[in-house]
Design an enzyme around this catalytic site. Structure first.
Site, PDB file in Angstrom:
ATOM      1  N   LYS A 270       0.814  -1.212   0.000  1.00 30.67           N
ATOM      2  CA  LYS A 270       0.000   0.000   0.000  1.00 30.67           C
ATOM      3  C   LYS A 270       0.850   1.267   0.000  1.00 30.67           C
ATOM      4  O   LYS A 270       2.038   1.255   0.315  1.00 30.67           O
ATOM      5  CB  LYS A 270      -0.985  -0.036   1.167  1.00 30.67           C
TER       6      LYS A 270
ATOM      7  N   ARG B 139      -3.324 -10.586   4.399  1.00 30.73           N
ATOM      8  CA  ARG B 139      -3.780 -10.534   3.001  1.00 30.73           C
ATOM      9  C   ARG B 139      -2.629  -9.934   2.186  1.00 30.73           C
ATOM     10  O   ARG B 139      -2.263  -8.774   2.373  1.00 30.73           O
ATOM     11  CB  ARG B 139      -5.035  -9.677   2.884  1.00 30.73           C
TER      12      ARG B 139
END
Length: 530
Positions: A474, A509
């Site tokens: 991210k 994840r």
């Protein structure tokens, strides 16, 4: 496990301080009175009352407008999970409103040990039935599910016991409340404590604690048996129901591999839109050690354009139909990343075993009842607004990000529970990168234990559910490491995920499964060092 014990000690100290600090109601019975006498079913008295207020059993039965109750569930014969699901449905159909669920536990049999392991849990709710009418109704439900007369403490497809009924003590020939052996049974106390909060602000919980034999309430009783140190042993394991399987997420950190079918996802958009490419990627993720494949057909990156449910299904269905057929999926779980109830229903019909909802039921509230009916695990995530508005200045305002995320995420959890999704099928995701600035993401990763602790103030069960961490590649990692290309952020992902695991994350994840697996193995090994 060490972190879990420390968290419970903090919660316990708060609760014990409350009850041992002189605020528990005084016992109106003489000092020589043994509370066990009031729990003896052979006594003929019509019922004793809670020390907090004097109420006769007759008054309870005639005037109850809705008593708060706790019912224990147990099963060790047949499809135990299906028996629990059916029992919950039948209780609801009988007018018992279930408001909270405990976690799910697999336990070793006690008293009669030569029999299969049990599933145990408990629910909290309200009923207008009097205590004996409630008992009669629960016995009818047991018979409907297939229970017949058998040996005491022996095998049974379902067992439903009234643990607590309002703030009352009841002792008759057929019913003893609180349950007479509640203090010696870890398989009863673990789920019972799940239904309580450590802050002790709830009036009914204060009354229930006063019914225990300890000055610190049921927290003291549970602590004397061993509390969290028992969980994960052969005697009792905290588990999640996935289909007809039980998943013990405390044994090791689980890895969820990302499979995006979108043209515009921030990391791998456009790579796996074709069925053949998606299957190849799924096989790669599995070969590298993924436990779960998370398939997403809708981009949720900031400012992403929202697809309709039908458009999402057009992308998803061909790939999902193909992936469920590949031999490599044997023993693996398929998660579908969607916020639409329609997509969730179709996905599970076609073989998905988990629903991952970034909106926590906010973008399509129908998904909650749909998932409840489907009976699959549900990941509920923290996000303010939707992907197009989540990074607005208004949605990025926090005074204390961990406390506020805990409060807002708990609200999502409660909405899911009240829609019929049991706590034992809920996974929490604090929403890294969703409605968060970089510093918020870092505070959450470091503060996962404090988020659990905040939830534990109102529900210890909520503080125990598995936490999923989705920070892979991210933007905030790129900002810290000066890596503009998301693919170059795998090393940063490893570092952040390791910190997350050490702070209590249970599922990662990730895009790079090989790195994720190695991160989990090393971090899990470190957590086991005492």
């Amino acid at each position: 496990m060490l972190h879990a014990k420390e968290t419970l000690r903090k919660m316990y100290s708060v609760a014990k301080g409350y009850y041992c600090g002189g605020l528990a109601a005084p016992n109106p019975f003489p000092a020589a009175w043994d509370l066990r006498h009031s729990l003896n079913p052979s006594r003929k008295a019509p019922g004793f009352v809670n020390p907090c207020r004097a109420r006769s059993y007759a008054h309870i039965a005639e005037s109850s407008a809705g008593q708060e109750i706790v019912i224990a569930l147990g099963s060790n014969v047949g499809d135990r999970i299906s028996s629990f699901d059916r029992a919950l449905r039948l209780m609801k159909d009988s007018g018992i409103k279930i408001t909270r669920h405990a976690c799910l536990y697999e336990t070793a049999p006690e008293y009669v040990t030569d029999q299969p392991r049990f599933l145990n849990s408990a629910v909290r709710g309200t009923t207008k039935l009097g205590p004996h009418d409630l008992l009669k109704k629960l016995k009818e439900i047991e018979r409907d599910i297939g229970r017949t007369a058998g040996i005491r403490y022996g095998p049974r497809p379902i067992d439903l016991d009234i643990l607590l009924y309002g703030d009352s003590q009841i002792s008759t020939e057929t019913l003893t409340v609180p349950h007479e052996r509640i203090h010696e049974r870890q398989f009863v106390l673990a789920p019972l404590v799940d239904l309580l909060g450590s802050s002790a602000d709830d009036h009914m919980e204060k009354s229930w604690h006063s019914l225990s034999k300890c000055s610190g309430g049921f927290f003291d009783v549970w602590n004397e048996l061993g509390s969290e140190s028992l969980i994960g042993t052969q005697g009792i394991k905290r588990v999640m129901a996935v289909g007809n399987r039980l998943l013990d997420w405390s044994e090791r950190t689980l890895i969820m591999g990302v499979l995006n079918l979108t043209p515009d996802s921030f990391s791998d958009g456009g790579k796996f839109q074709e069925v053949e490419a998606a299957i190849a990627q799924a096989k790669l993720l599995i070969s590298e050690g993924a436990d779960i494949i998370d398939i997403g057909a809708q981009s949720t990156r900031p400012s992403a354009t929202r697809l309709s449910a039908n458009e999402e299904l057009e992308r998803l269905v061909p790939v999902l139909d193909a992936i469920v057929k590949i031999p490599e999926m044997e023993g693996k779980l398929i998660s579908v990343d969607t916020f639409y109830g329609q997509v969730a229903a179709e996905a599970v019909k076609r073989g998905a075993t988990m629903i991952n909802d970034v909106s926590g039921g906010q973008l399509d509230p129908s998904i909650l009842e749909v998932v409840a009916e489907l009976g699959v695990p549900y990941v509920t995530m923290h996000m303010r607004g939707d992907p197009s508005t989540m990074q607005s200045e208004q949605n990025l305002q926090y005074d204390d990000v961990c406390k506020e995320v805990a409060s807002e995420l708990y609200t999502r959890l409660r909405e899911a529970e009240l829609s019929g999704i049991p706590l034992w099928r809920i996974v929490l995701d604090p929403g890294i990168g969703f409605s968060k600035k970089s510093r918020h993401n870092l505070e959450i990763i470091n503060g996962l234990r404090s988020i659990r602790e905040e939830m534990g103030k109102v529900s210890l069960g909520a503080s125990h559910v598995p936490v999923l961490l989705g920070l892979s590649r991210k933007r905030f990692l790129g900002e810290i490491c000066n890596r503009a290309d998301p693919v170059e952020r795998d090393a940063a992902t490893v570092a952040a995920n390791a910190a997350g695991i050490m702070n209590g994350a249970n599922i990662l994840r990730v895009h790079n499964v090989r790195c994720g697996v190695d991160t989990a193995k090393v971090s899990d090994a470190l957590r086991m060092v005492k």
